[in-house]
Design a protein around this motif. Sequence first.
Motif, mmCIF file in Angstrom:
data_model
loop_
_atom_site.group_PDB
_atom_site.id
_atom_site.type_symbol
_atom_site.label_atom_id
_atom_site.label_comp_id
_atom_site.label_asym_id
_atom_site.label_seq_id
_atom_site.Cartn_x
_atom_site.Cartn_y
_atom_site.Cartn_z
ATOM 1 N N ASN A 81 46.167 50.299 5.427
ATOM 2 C CA ASN A 81 44.779 49.722 5.432
ATOM 3 C C ASN A 81 44.327 49.847 6.700
ATOM 4 O O ASN A 81 44.880 48.865 7.542
ATOM 5 N N PHE A 82 43.270 50.717 7.330
ATOM 6 C CA PHE A 82 42.758 50.597 8.752
ATOM 7 C C PHE A 82 41.214 49.977 8.593
ATOM 8 O O PHE A 82 40.646 50.543 7.818
ATOM 9 N N ARG A 83 40.855 49.321 9.203
ATOM 10 C CA ARG A 83 39.429 48.684 9.449
ATOM 11 C C ARG A 83 38.638 49.780 10.083
ATOM 12 O O ARG A 83 38.226 49.491 11.367
ATOM 13 N N VAL A 84 38.420 50.796 9.350
ATOM 14 C CA VAL A 84 37.472 51.810 9.932
ATOM 15 C C VAL A 84 36.643 52.486 8.935
ATOM 16 O O VAL A 84 37.092 52.633 7.940
ATOM 17 N N ALA A 85 35.571 52.697 9.193
ATOM 18 C CA ALA A 85 34.541 53.446 7.972
ATOM 19 C C ALA A 85 33.892 54.531 8.541
ATOM 20 O O ALA A 85 33.617 54.708 9.746
ATOM 21 N N VAL A 104 45.369 62.907 1.838
ATOM 22 C CA VAL A 104 44.981 61.844 0.700
ATOM 23 C C VAL A 104 44.685 60.544 1.504
ATOM 24 O O VAL A 104 45.277 60.165 2.480
ATOM 25 N N PHE A 105 43.319 59.995 1.240
ATOM 26 C CA PHE A 105 42.779 58.756 1.558
ATOM 27 C C PHE A 105 42.026 58.292 0.800
ATOM 28 O O PHE A 105 41.161 58.951 0.019
ATOM 29 N N ARG A 106 41.533 56.940 0.927
ATOM 30 C CA ARG A 106 40.413 56.107 0.131
ATOM 31 C C ARG A 106 39.622 55.569 1.215
ATOM 32 O O ARG A 106 40.166 54.987 2.143
ATOM 33 N N MET A 107 38.062 55.263 0.959
ATOM 34 C CA MET A 107 37.561 54.685 1.657
ATOM 35 C C MET A 107 36.766 53.306 0.949
ATOM 36 O O MET A 107 36.198 53.735 -0.204
ATOM 37 N N ALA A 112 39.559 52.239 5.547
ATOM 38 C CA ALA A 112 40.236 53.401 5.044
ATOM 39 C C ALA A 112 41.750 53.117 4.619
ATOM 40 O O ALA A 112 42.434 52.729 5.412
ATOM 41 N N THR A 113 42.335 53.590 3.626
ATOM 42 C CA THR A 113 43.553 53.408 2.926
ATOM 43 C C THR A 113 44.211 54.557 3.060
ATOM 44 O O THR A 113 43.620 55.638 2.515
ATOM 45 N N VAL A 114 45.275 54.543 3.786
ATOM 46 C CA VAL A 114 45.933 55.919 4.212
ATOM 47 C C VAL A 114 47.394 55.965 3.735
ATOM 48 O O VAL A 114 48.130 55.207 4.397
ATOM 49 N N SER A 139 43.916 60.134 -4.552
ATOM 50 C CA SER A 139 45.106 59.828 -5.197
ATOM 51 C C SER A 139 45.703 60.930 -5.777
ATOM 52 O O SER A 139 44.914 61.807 -6.283
ATOM 53 N N THR A 140 46.885 60.854 -6.003
ATOM 54 C CA THR A 140 47.645 61.864 -7.005
ATOM 55 C C THR A 140 48.643 61.277 -7.828
ATOM 56 O O THR A 140 49.130 59.938 -7.486
#
Length: 377
Positions: A81-85, A104-107, A112-114, A139-140
Amino acid sequence: EYAALVGEVWGTGTGAGLIRRGGVPLDETLRELKLAPDVAWPAHPAVAGEGGFRHIHRRTPEADIYFVFNHSNRPATGEVNFRVAGRRPEFWNTVTGTRVDAPVFRMSGGSATVPLSLEPYGSTFVVFRRPLPARWVESTAPALAPHGGSLIAPAGVPALLRYNDGRTITTPASKLPADLAIAGPWRVAFVDGRGAPPEVTFDQLQSWTDHTHPGVKYYSGVAVYRAGFSASTVPVDAAAILHLGAVADLAEVRVNGASLGVLWQPPFRVEVTRLLQPGENTLEVRVANRWINRIIGDESVPTELTYQKPGTNKFTDGKLENLPAWLYDRSRLGEKRRVSFTTWKHYSADSPLVSAGLIGPVRIEWRAVIVPSVDGP
């Protein structure tokens, strides 16, 4: 007024001021301030006791740049998890210099979760510099490994891609060639001489130190392994990954005469898809090892050289006492009895040898390549 300002800055006791007194753990303080960590690593038991994950964060007006590092000798995979938006993540490969979008990533909630997959002592740059696309894969199922800016899946396994807008795409199971073991026999040419025969056939891969010929057992230098293999077909939308297994110490890979570069760290693997052809193919692996084994082997060869005996001086024990005459007079090189020459004695004839050569096992593994779409399904 002064007392009110002091209370606002310092708080009372260990209270909620801007400056905290001792006794309050830093992580607890950050939680009270509702400040999320810059990077949140997954709990990974395999690397927890060996240094774990580390990172460096640099911020510029254009980008957030993270250098992330697996500080352990085991592979590690997980979501970071990175503190970037508001920006899409990219992977910048620290070895090849390639730059690709994270597939693949989530915001969520300003971060951001990578998913990351780091090799033993592996590293990469994760860079946030460009706006988010219209849509992306969050996700996959099952979890798929990144492959550049794409994803790879085993043969016969359908994959479900879940997008940020709630839509899903299911990719069909792929029919791929069976994984191929390249067992040999291997023709091995010892190009530097140094006591080894010009060429030896290995029916099975092994460390040079396990060979019966002393010239091979103690060889230090470059050796070229050659073997052939057959590929029935080379499908599209597929990746052929060559795994060399164990290598001691460096290897350059050539397929059908074309170089794929030098592999200098585990895991020793490289994609070979673009060089494969249906039918017969040739594989050439140039391996270089260290000098240690040759120096140890030479300790069994009589020599006129003398070294300072142990116990004389702890700072200079083992140093060469006099330089040999043949070092100045090249016409006297025939007096040189050993292959190696050192000005310090670090090893004896009974010192342990280190593994050398291509040890394997060598195999080609096929995977389906899935390119996530950023457009409508």
